[in-house]
Scaffold this motif. Structure first.
Motif, PDB file in Angstrom:
ATOM      1  N   ILE A 159      -3.565   6.144   4.707  1.00  0.00           N
ATOM      2  CA  ILE A 159      -3.383   5.109   3.694  1.00  0.00           C
ATOM      3  C   ILE A 159      -4.123   5.557   2.442  1.00  0.00           C
ATOM      4  CG2 ILE A 159      -3.830   2.702   3.091  1.00  0.00           C
ATOM      5  CD1 ILE A 159      -3.573   2.074   6.098  1.00  0.00           C
ATOM      6  N   ASN A 182      -4.427   3.842  -0.574  1.00  0.00           N
ATOM      7  CA  ASN A 182      -5.096   2.804  -1.368  1.00  0.00           C
ATOM      8  C   ASN A 182      -5.325   1.562  -0.514  1.00  0.00           C
ATOM      9  OD1 ASN A 182      -2.379   2.305  -1.175  1.00  0.00           O
ATOM     10  ND2 ASN A 182      -2.135   1.567  -3.262  1.00  0.00           N
ATOM     11  N   ALA A 183      -6.237   1.668   0.427  1.00  0.00           N
ATOM     12  CA  ALA A 183      -6.516   0.549   1.342  1.00  0.00           C
ATOM     13  C   ALA A 183      -7.236  -0.560   0.590  1.00  0.00           C
ATOM     14  CB  ALA A 183      -7.352   1.027   2.526  1.00  0.00           C
ATOM     15  N   ILE A 189      -5.242  -4.702   3.696  1.00  0.00           N
ATOM     16  CA  ILE A 189      -5.255  -3.822   4.875  1.00  0.00           C
ATOM     17  C   ILE A 189      -6.538  -4.036   5.667  1.00  0.00           C
ATOM     18  CG2 ILE A 189      -5.473  -1.411   5.613  1.00  0.00           C
ATOM     19  CD1 ILE A 189      -2.640  -2.037   5.004  1.00  0.00           C
ATOM     20  N   PHE A 210       0.852  -1.189   0.000  1.00  0.00           N
ATOM     21  CA  PHE A 210       0.000   0.000   0.000  1.00  0.00           C
ATOM     22  C   PHE A 210       0.887   1.239   0.000  1.00  0.00           C
ATOM     23  CE2 PHE A 210       0.901  -1.222   4.285  1.00  0.00           C
ATOM     24  CZ  PHE A 210       1.068  -0.049   4.995  1.00  0.00           C
ATOM     25  N   ASP A 211       0.281   2.365  -0.317  1.00  0.00           N
ATOM     26  CA  ASP A 211       0.964   3.652  -0.262  1.00  0.00           C
ATOM     27  C   ASP A 211       0.363   4.459   0.876  1.00  0.00           C
ATOM     28  OD1 ASP A 211       2.384   2.974  -2.596  1.00  0.00           O
ATOM     29  OD2 ASP A 211       0.792   3.773  -3.865  1.00  0.00           O
TER      30      ASP A 211
END
Length: 121
Positions: A98, A100-101, A105, A76-77
């Motif tokens: 976060i 891009n969950a 995640i 993720f980012d």
């Protein structure tokens, strides 16, 4: 109130071992960034040995063991919004949103909620 009796441990992973499983890596370099102090589907707090740049977006990875020597990799980012010294002088706390969950995640957050929830026996 149905609390677990004193001396009865229900966890399969001892509390002091959780840092081994909640390590966050930079997925580009695979260098350890720190350990999760808190996490939700929207963000996380990281405890690290070095301060991080506020406003930067980091490519992160969490590797979770999955039975018979398998692994679940969660990529993720996350954008850093704050960083400050921890109560321990050799550590820093930083907060991230976060970006891009994905399901990884969400599944991790759900599993941790279940793991740390006290229920009646």
């Amino acid at each position: 109130m149905g609390l677990t009796p004193h001396g009865k441990e229900r966890r399969s992973i001892k509390r002091h071992q959780l840092n081994d499983y909640l390590t966050v890596y930079n997925r580009n370099t695979m260098r350890e960034m720190g350990n999760i102090g808190n996490i939700s589907c929207n963000g996380l707090m990281l405890i690290s040995c070095i301060p991080v740049l506020i406003g930067a977006v980091y490519n992160m990875r969490i590797i979770i063991p999955d039975g018979d020597n398998g692994q679940v990799i969660i990529d993720f980012d996350a954008r850093c919004h704050w960083c400050k010294p921890d109560v321990g002088p050799e550590y820093f706390d930083s907060g991230y949103s976060i970006l891009n969950a994905g399901h990884g995640i969400i599944d991790l957050v759900d599993a941790l909620k279940k793991y740390f929830t006290f229920s009646e026996c």
